[in-house]
Design an enzyme around this catalytic site. Structure first.
Site, PDB file in Angstrom:
ATOM      1  N   ASP A 290       0.864  -1.194   0.000  1.00 51.70           N
ATOM      2  CA  ASP A 290       0.000   0.000   0.000  1.00 51.70           C
ATOM      3  C   ASP A 290       0.890   1.230   0.000  1.00 51.70           C
ATOM      4  O   ASP A 290       2.100   1.146   0.255  1.00 51.70           O
ATOM      5  CB  ASP A 290      -0.908  -0.005   1.244  1.00 51.70           C
ATOM      6  N   SER A 291       0.273   2.398  -0.235  1.00 54.81           N
ATOM      7  CA  SER A 291       1.027   3.650  -0.161  1.00 54.81           C
ATOM      8  C   SER A 291       1.479   3.920   1.274  1.00 54.81           C
ATOM      9  O   SER A 291       2.501   4.554   1.498  1.00 54.81           O
ATOM     10  CB  SER A 291       0.142   4.799  -0.641  1.00 54.81           C
TER      11      SER A 291
ATOM     12  N   TYR B 272      -1.234   8.500  -2.475  1.00 54.48           N
ATOM     13  CA  TYR B 272      -1.352   8.265  -3.906  1.00 54.48           C
ATOM     14  C   TYR B 272      -2.560   8.991  -4.508  1.00 54.48           C
ATOM     15  O   TYR B 272      -2.540   9.383  -5.670  1.00 54.48           O
ATOM     16  CB  TYR B 272      -1.550   6.765  -4.182  1.00 54.48           C
TER      17      TYR B 272
ATOM     18  N   CYS C   4      -4.548  -1.752  -1.837  1.00 55.71           N
ATOM     19  CA  CYS C   4      -4.757  -0.325  -2.070  1.00 55.71           C
ATOM     20  C   CYS C   4      -5.653  -0.204  -3.304  1.00 55.71           C
ATOM     21  O   CYS C   4      -5.285  -0.675  -4.381  1.00 55.71           O
ATOM     22  CB  CYS C   4      -3.400   0.331  -2.329  1.00 55.71           C
TER      23      CYS C   4
ATOM     24  N   THR D 104      -6.491   2.493  -4.855  1.00 53.21           N
ATOM     25  CA  THR D 104      -5.973   3.481  -5.796  1.00 53.21           C
ATOM     26  C   THR D 104      -4.902   2.858  -6.684  1.00 53.21           C
ATOM     27  O   THR D 104      -4.941   2.978  -7.912  1.00 53.21           O
ATOM     28  CB  THR D 104      -5.382   4.684  -5.023  1.00 53.21           C
TER      29      THR D 104
ATOM     30  N   CYS E   9     -11.289   2.631   0.250  1.00 54.07           N
ATOM     31  CA  CYS E   9      -9.867   2.934   0.427  1.00 54.07           C
ATOM     32  C   CYS E   9      -9.475   2.220   1.711  1.00 54.07           C
ATOM     33  O   CYS E   9     -10.187   2.317   2.730  1.00 54.07           O
ATOM     34  CB  CYS E   9      -9.667   4.441   0.576  1.00 54.07           C
ATOM     35  N   THR E  10      -8.375   1.495   1.664  1.00 56.22           N
ATOM     36  CA  THR E  10      -8.036   0.661   2.816  1.00 56.22           C
ATOM     37  C   THR E  10      -7.715   1.495   4.068  1.00 56.22           C
ATOM     38  O   THR E  10      -7.902   1.032   5.185  1.00 56.22           O
ATOM     39  CB  THR E  10      -6.867  -0.284   2.475  1.00 56.22           C
TER      40      THR E  10
END
Ligand code: DGL
Length: 256
Positions: A7-8, A39, A71, A73, A183-184
């Site tokens: 993930d970001s 992100y 993620c 995104t 969105c996580t």
């Protein structure tokens, strides 16, 4: 070999937690792109470059068995390209709009999808909604502020509540049957969001569906722990590569 959750930032930890609940004996790597989070406010091309750089970085340190892009995104902009570039299985995720619409069908209520602005803008999401039975019953709301709060380690409190209230003010919440956490990072705010909604509204996320998909693709068997607590084998890594990041990720995972 490790199953990577990517993930970001800290959001994907919520998906990893679900994976550890059902598959506690697998070996995992959690990788956060702390150099480039968030992100959701970047362009598609930028995010694609970030994700590919991270995958190359993790492959220098670990043998990768599969990657779960935890993620929404990153999945929406990069999953197809990643599948072309790498040979190991890549599991993506998408906002749980379909199950949400099914859940509200009988009540005739609406679905509100919350996600990052980039996820909502992307073709992948637009196509997903258009392919559903009742696309007109779906509304969307970008909540990039929640990503920022989570990265600062703020998961509830007056600022979070004020932000949520302001963002939700434009919606007649009584008319909604479900809100999708697309969105996580938002999963960390479940309780705070819940507190701002009428009791009948369901909160839905894609975490369980993603772990089920991982199980199918990797041919794993579900072996949830019957009581007792196994400390899962997780390595934490970030694009900044600092010990501070590693500790922060570990701590955030611990609060889930
Ligand atoms: N966790 C993310 C998602 O599921 C992305 C948050 C961000 O970096 O903007 O969409």
């Amino acid at each position: 070999m490790r199953i990577v959750f990517f993930d970001s930032g800290v959001g994907g930890l919520t998906v990893l937690r679900e994976a550890c609940r059902i598959h506690p004996s697998e070996s995992y790597l959690y990788y956060a792109d702390t150099l480039n989070v968030p992100y959701g406010v970047h362009t598609k091309e930028e995010v694609l470059g970030f994700v590919a750089g991270c995958v190359d970085d993790m492959m220098r340190s670990y043998d990768v068995r599969a990657i779960v892009i935890a993620c929404n995104t990153a999945t929406s902009v990069a999953v197809d390209e990643l599948r072309r570039r790498y040979r190991f299985p890549i599991i993506g995720m998408e906002p749980a709009v379909k199950p949400a619409l099914q859940a509200v069908r009988e009540s005739g209520r609406r679905v509100l999808v919350t996600a990052t602005p980039l996820t909502l803008k992307e073709d992948k999401f637009q196509r997903l909604v258009r392919s559903l039975e009742a696309p007109d019953a779906v509304d969307t709301l970008g909540l990039p502020g929640l990503v920022q709060f989570a990265e600062e380690g703020v998961f509830d409190g007056p600022d979070v509540r004020r932000y949520l209230r302001e963002q939700l003010a434009a919606f007649e919440l009584e008319r909604y049957g479900a809100i999708v956490l697309g969105c996580t990072h938002f999963v960390f705010f479940r309780d705070a969001i819940r507190a701002e909604l009428p009791a009948h509204v369901r909160l839905m996320d894609g975490n369980e569906g993603t772990v089920n998909q991982m199980r199918r693709l990797l041919g794993l068997e579900a072996r949830p722990l019957e009581g007792g607590r196994l400390v899962p084998d997780i390595a934490f890594m970030s694009s900044k590569g600092t010990e501070e990041d590693r500790r922060r990720l570990e701590m955030c995972f611990g609060r889930l």
